[in-house]
Design a protein around this motif. Sequence first.
Motif, mmCIF file in Angstrom:
data_model
loop_
_atom_site.group_PDB
_atom_site.id
_atom_site.type_symbol
_atom_site.label_atom_id
_atom_site.label_comp_id
_atom_site.label_asym_id
_atom_site.label_seq_id
_atom_site.Cartn_x
_atom_site.Cartn_y
_atom_site.Cartn_z
ATOM 1 N N GLY A 257 0.868 -1.372 0.004
ATOM 2 C CA GLY A 257 0.124 -0.010 -0.039
ATOM 3 C C GLY A 257 1.080 1.441 0.068
ATOM 4 N N ARG A 258 0.480 2.109 0.660
ATOM 5 C CA ARG A 258 1.081 3.464 0.891
ATOM 6 C C ARG A 258 2.072 3.611 1.784
ATOM 7 N NH1 ARG A 258 -2.550 3.463 -2.317
ATOM 8 N NH2 ARG A 258 -3.212 4.941 -3.913
ATOM 9 N N LEU A 259 2.696 2.558 2.511
ATOM 10 C CA LEU A 259 3.450 2.411 3.861
ATOM 11 C C LEU A 259 4.901 3.037 3.013
ATOM 12 C CD1 LEU A 259 4.208 2.512 6.511
ATOM 13 C CD2 LEU A 259 4.711 0.025 6.149
ATOM 14 N N PRO A 260 5.480 2.471 1.931
ATOM 15 C CA PRO A 260 6.752 2.795 1.646
ATOM 16 C C PRO A 260 6.973 4.304 1.208
ATOM 17 C CG PRO A 260 6.138 0.822 0.792
ATOM 18 C CD PRO A 260 4.840 1.284 1.252
ATOM 19 N N GLY B 195 2.098 1.978 15.176
ATOM 20 C CA GLY B 195 1.780 0.800 14.385
ATOM 21 C C GLY B 195 0.804 1.127 13.441
ATOM 22 N N PHE B 196 1.297 0.808 12.407
ATOM 23 C CA PHE B 196 0.336 0.607 11.133
ATOM 24 C C PHE B 196 -0.210 -0.659 11.048
ATOM 25 C CE2 PHE B 196 2.979 4.379 9.809
ATOM 26 C CZ PHE B 196 2.027 5.033 9.726
ATOM 27 N N GLY B 197 -1.519 -0.922 11.021
ATOM 28 C CA GLY B 197 -2.091 -2.191 11.197
ATOM 29 C C GLY B 197 -3.441 -2.273 10.399
ATOM 30 N N LEU C 50 -7.142 5.219 9.395
ATOM 31 C CA LEU C 50 -6.668 6.289 8.089
ATOM 32 C C LEU C 50 -7.721 6.029 6.793
ATOM 33 C CD1 LEU C 50 -2.904 5.386 8.497
ATOM 34 C CD2 LEU C 50 -4.116 7.497 9.223
ATOM 35 N N ARG C 51 -8.132 4.883 6.505
ATOM 36 C CA ARG C 51 -8.850 4.860 5.307
ATOM 37 C C ARG C 51 -9.228 3.293 5.432
ATOM 38 N NH1 ARG C 51 -6.566 2.658 0.332
ATOM 39 N NH2 ARG C 51 -4.356 2.013 0.702
ATOM 40 N N LYS C 52 -10.598 2.980 4.685
ATOM 41 C CA LYS C 52 -11.185 1.822 4.412
ATOM 42 C C LYS C 52 -10.498 1.364 2.968
ATOM 43 C CE LYS C 52 -14.661 1.941 7.672
ATOM 44 N NZ LYS C 52 -16.205 2.226 7.810
ATOM 45 N N PRO D 99 -10.024 -2.147 6.994
ATOM 46 C CA PRO D 99 -9.588 -0.545 7.519
ATOM 47 C C PRO D 99 -7.931 -0.747 7.729
ATOM 48 C CG PRO D 99 -10.476 -2.136 9.239
ATOM 49 C CD PRO D 99 -10.513 -2.840 8.080
ATOM 50 N N ILE D 100 -7.306 0.387 7.528
ATOM 51 C CA ILE D 100 -5.949 0.705 7.691
ATOM 52 C C ILE D 100 -6.016 1.553 8.978
ATOM 53 C CG2 ILE D 100 -3.752 1.480 6.848
ATOM 54 C CD1 ILE D 100 -4.672 0.470 4.000
ATOM 55 N N SER D 101 -5.283 1.426 10.149
ATOM 56 C CA SER D 101 -5.265 2.482 10.992
ATOM 57 C C SER D 101 -3.791 2.566 11.458
ATOM 58 C CB SER D 101 -6.117 2.098 12.093
ATOM 59 O OG SER D 101 -5.801 0.502 12.428
ATOM 60 N N ILE E 154 0.403 12.409 0.760
ATOM 61 C CA ILE E 154 0.282 11.297 -0.241
ATOM 62 C C ILE E 154 -1.008 11.015 -0.561
ATOM 63 C CG2 ILE E 154 0.646 8.748 -0.390
ATOM 64 C CD1 ILE E 154 3.390 10.021 -0.465
ATOM 65 N N TYR E 155 -1.944 10.822 0.345
ATOM 66 C CA TYR E 155 -3.449 10.695 0.294
ATOM 67 C C TYR E 155 -3.928 11.897 -0.759
ATOM 68 C CZ TYR E 155 -4.082 6.951 3.621
ATOM 69 O OH TYR E 155 -4.144 5.991 4.307
ATOM 70 N N SER E 156 -3.479 13.086 -0.647
ATOM 71 C CA SER E 156 -3.990 13.947 -1.478
ATOM 72 C C SER E 156 -3.337 14.165 -2.952
ATOM 73 C CB SER E 156 -4.116 15.491 -1.055
ATOM 74 O OG SER E 156 -3.026 16.302 -1.110
HETATM 75 C C1 BEZ Z 1 -2.378 3.269 2.977
HETATM 76 O O1 BEZ Z 1 -2.141 2.242 2.329
HETATM 77 O O2 BEZ Z 1 -3.064 3.837 3.080
HETATM 78 C C2 BEZ Z 1 -0.923 3.586 3.992
HETATM 79 C C3 BEZ Z 1 -0.562 2.444 4.706
HETATM 80 C C4 BEZ Z 1 0.225 2.762 5.479
HETATM 81 C C5 BEZ Z 1 0.615 3.844 6.249
HETATM 82 C C6 BEZ Z 1 -0.045 4.954 5.797
HETATM 83 C C7 BEZ Z 1 -1.102 4.719 4.518
#
Ligand code: BEZ
Length: 304
Positions: free
Chosen positions: A103-106, A143-145, A159-161, A268-270, A292-294
């Motif tokens: 996902g967006r983690l990196p 912690g991202f989970g 953060l998002r679903k 869900p990502i939190s 990053i989201y925007s």
């Molecule tokens: C995401 O995929 O939305 C995400 C994953 C980890 C950290 C932040 C966002």
Amino acid sequence: MELRHLRYFVTVVEEQSLTKAAEKLFIAQPPLTRQIKKLEEELGIDLFVKGSRPLKATEAGLFFYQHAVQILTHTAQAASMAKKMKLVDNIVKVGYVSSLLYGRLPQVIYLFRQKNPDIHVELIECGTRDQVEALKLGKIDLGFGRLPISDPAIKRLLLRKEKLKLAIHKKHPLSEFQDSGIYLSQIINETIFSYPTTPKPNFSTTIQALFTKLGLIPAKLTEVREIHMALGLVASGEGICIIPESACDIGMKNLTYLNILDLEAYSPISLSMRNMDQSSYIPKILDCIEEIYSEEEVSRNLNL
Ligand code: BEZ
């Protein structure tokens, strides 16, 4: 009155001599004598018994001595804790579940590093369930989970679903639903691989809970060790599997991905953190996530 005056006074009491105290403090005796006199004038009391040899503190002087020692000790402790906090603030240990690497983690971590070169980031793979304990023990700071685990000591921000997708072999009969998408009720007789086999709750639990929520009982739900195994078996024609949308980027050959039409099909990502944590890296990482989201116009689906 300055802290150094307290230090002078404490040293004179302990050395019982102005000469010895002056030597210990690396100052000349006359200014030390002047400072003690000034302190007595400021307080309006005699701190030492006049003419005593060795120099003896008065009763009021001894009382003041005990409190002066406490003030100096507390100040030293506060200074040392503040120094440690500065050091700790320069390292942030980030726990994450491995599927978030697709996902967006990196991107989030890379951006955070670019914007905060003075903060050292340590990435530590850690299941969502273990993140709670790791946060409490200070083994991780964030912690991202993917699981909605609740604990009074932990704050969790959704953060998002992320939408779930169905991975199938491109020649699988279900590929006729490539354009329309598919409901989970249409796949309950298929062999479905879920993952991982790590201690529960995990992503596999989410998938089982999803079927239960929809009142469905899949005929053959088989757990495998991890996502690559599940996708490899799907590519071998053994079955199908449900994955987070971002995992489609793994790009294993001969796979295609169907939209799942059930609104409940999301993960869900939190972001979890210690309840009382006021560290500066928290708003900084949240800013990076927002950016990053925007930039990527990521839909958060928070109202699903
Ligand atoms: C995401 O995929 O939305 C995400 C994953 C980890 C950290 C932040 C966002």
